[in-house]
Design an enzyme around this catalytic site. Structure first.
Site, PDB file in Angstrom:
ATOM      1  N   HIS A  17       0.840  -1.210   0.000  1.00  0.00           N
ATOM      2  CA  HIS A  17       0.000   0.000   0.000  1.00  0.00           C
ATOM      3  C   HIS A  17       0.872   1.256   0.000  1.00  0.00           C
ATOM      4  CE1 HIS A  17      -3.108  -2.584   2.335  1.00  0.00           C
ATOM      5  NE2 HIS A  17      -3.566  -2.433   1.114  1.00  0.00           N
ATOM      6  N   LYS A  41     -18.441  -6.221   7.487  1.00  0.00           N
ATOM      7  CA  LYS A  41     -17.248  -7.058   7.673  1.00  0.00           C
ATOM      8  C   LYS A  41     -16.352  -6.465   8.761  1.00  0.00           C
ATOM      9  CE  LYS A  41     -13.553  -8.305   4.633  1.00  0.00           C
ATOM     10  NZ  LYS A  41     -13.186  -8.321   3.231  1.00  0.00           N
ATOM     11  N   ARG A  90      -1.857  -5.912  -8.470  1.00  0.00           N
ATOM     12  CA  ARG A  90      -0.817  -6.885  -8.111  1.00  0.00           C
ATOM     13  C   ARG A  90      -0.651  -7.953  -9.176  1.00  0.00           C
ATOM     14  NH1 ARG A  90      -3.341  -7.202  -2.239  1.00  0.00           N
ATOM     15  NH2 ARG A  90      -5.091  -6.757  -3.587  1.00  0.00           N
ATOM     16  N   SER A 127      -3.199  -7.587   2.821  1.00  0.00           N
ATOM     17  CA  SER A 127      -3.427  -7.470   4.266  1.00  0.00           C
ATOM     18  C   SER A 127      -3.872  -8.810   4.847  1.00  0.00           C
ATOM     19  CB  SER A 127      -4.497  -6.423   4.551  1.00  0.00           C
ATOM     20  OG  SER A 127      -4.078  -5.169   4.113  1.00  0.00           O
TER      21      SER A 127
HETATM   22  P1  ADP Z   1      -5.797  -5.828   0.521  1.00  0.00           P
HETATM   23  O1  ADP Z   1      -6.726  -6.022   1.683  1.00  0.00           O
HETATM   24  O2  ADP Z   1      -5.997  -6.826  -0.589  1.00  0.00           O
HETATM   25  O3  ADP Z   1      -4.369  -5.687   0.886  1.00  0.00           O
HETATM   26  P2  ADP Z   1      -6.939  -3.151   0.145  1.00  0.00           P
HETATM   27  O4  ADP Z   1      -8.385  -3.170  -0.108  1.00  0.00           O
HETATM   28  O5  ADP Z   1      -6.535  -2.608   1.456  1.00  0.00           O
HETATM   29  O6  ADP Z   1      -6.256  -4.509  -0.171  1.00  0.00           O
HETATM   30  O7  ADP Z   1      -6.179  -2.369  -1.037  1.00  0.00           O
HETATM   31  C1  ADP Z   1      -6.219  -1.025  -1.305  1.00  0.00           C
HETATM   32  C2  ADP Z   1      -5.521  -0.759  -2.614  1.00  0.00           C
HETATM   33  O8  ADP Z   1      -4.145  -1.123  -2.510  1.00  0.00           O
HETATM   34  C3  ADP Z   1      -6.043  -1.553  -3.808  1.00  0.00           C
HETATM   35  O9  ADP Z   1      -5.929  -0.748  -4.946  1.00  0.00           O
HETATM   36  C4  ADP Z   1      -5.090  -2.701  -3.923  1.00  0.00           C
HETATM   37  O10 ADP Z   1      -5.040  -3.221  -5.222  1.00  0.00           O
HETATM   38  C5  ADP Z   1      -3.817  -2.015  -3.544  1.00  0.00           C
HETATM   39  N1  ADP Z   1      -2.826  -2.936  -3.032  1.00  0.00           N
HETATM   40  C6  ADP Z   1      -2.938  -3.750  -1.968  1.00  0.00           C
HETATM   41  N2  ADP Z   1      -1.809  -4.453  -1.790  1.00  0.00           N
HETATM   42  C7  ADP Z   1      -0.961  -4.078  -2.792  1.00  0.00           C
HETATM   43  C8  ADP Z   1       0.360  -4.459  -3.182  1.00  0.00           C
HETATM   44  N3  ADP Z   1       1.022  -5.386  -2.507  1.00  0.00           N
HETATM   45  N4  ADP Z   1       0.904  -3.853  -4.267  1.00  0.00           N
HETATM   46  C9  ADP Z   1       0.198  -2.924  -4.950  1.00  0.00           C
HETATM   47  N5  ADP Z   1      -1.043  -2.542  -4.642  1.00  0.00           N
HETATM   48  C10 ADP Z   1      -1.621  -3.105  -3.585  1.00  0.00           C
END
Ligand code: ADP
Length: 182
Positions: A17, A41, A90, A127
């Site tokens: 992130h 959730k 990703r 996450s």
């Molecule tokens: P997650 O719970 O899957 O980590 P979130 O809903 O918190 O994802 O993600 C917020 C944004 O960050 C989304 O656009 C997601 O694609 C992006 N994101 C999450 N992890 C990564 C990563 N490792 N690399 C690039 N973008 C990411």
């Protein structure tokens, strides 16, 4: 002012992130990190806790602010006077759903979505995977900021204490707490 929104659950924020937020920060005058409030959730961390962690780890970026939103992202964008959403991609598996959302947001309100390809260092990071690994005692310190490592340790210890088992009642897993990881 050129402004972009980086939306997500951030439960908790990972280095993946942060990579997207910092790269967006170089492209826009202001970046709003928008934490989704999802009533249906329960996360491992409350929205306030996620915001606290995000604020701490983005403190060195003066043009980044962190807020929460519920409901439609396009309504949040409108209220924030912002017509660009930046999202990280990703893998191909992210693409189908992201494409649908991006097209819907363009159709609903003319909000553009820009996709940034993940830094390959973080392409496997999510996450939920971090929570699963941490729950079973794995070392996540290379994948999340230090403040998150400490918070994860504390939260999981509290939950384990409450439930008398690793991970405790909520378990910290969005994957259903199936047991083993990776
Ligand atoms: P997650 O719970 O899957 O980590 P979130 O809903 O918190 O994802 O993600 C917020 C944004 O960050 C989304 O656009 C997601 O694609 C992006 N994101 C999450 N992890 C990564 C990563 N490792 N690399 C690039 N973008 C990411």
């Amino acid at each position: 002012m050129r402004r972009a929104v980086c939306p997500g659950s951030f439960d908790p924020v990972t280095n993946g992130h942060l990579d997207i937020i910092s790269r967006a920060n170089r492209l826009y005058d202001e970046v709003i990190v928008a934490v989704l409030v999802n009533q249906s959730k329960a996360g491992l961390f409350t929205v306030d806790e996620r915001i606290e962690m995000l604020r701490e780890v983005t403190a060195s970026y003066p043009n980044v602010r962190v807020e929460s939103f519920q409901g439609l992202l396009v309504d949040f964008c409108k209220a924030s006077d912002c017509s660009v959403v930046v999202k990280g991609l990703r893998a191909v598996s992210d693409f189908d759903y992201e494409l649908q959302m991006a097209q819907m947001n363009l159709e609903l309100a003319g909000v553009e979505t820009l996709f940034m390809t993940t830094n390959p260092l973080y392409s496997f990071l999510s996450s939920s995977l971090i929570k699963d690994v941490a729950k079973w005692g794995g070392d996540v310190s290379a994948h999340v900021p230090e403040v998150v490592v400490a918070r994860l340790r504390q939260r999981l210890a509290d939950e384990a204490g409450e439930a008398g088992e690793p991970g405790g009642a909520r378990g910290g897993s969005e994957a259903g707490g199936a047991g083993g990881v990776t």
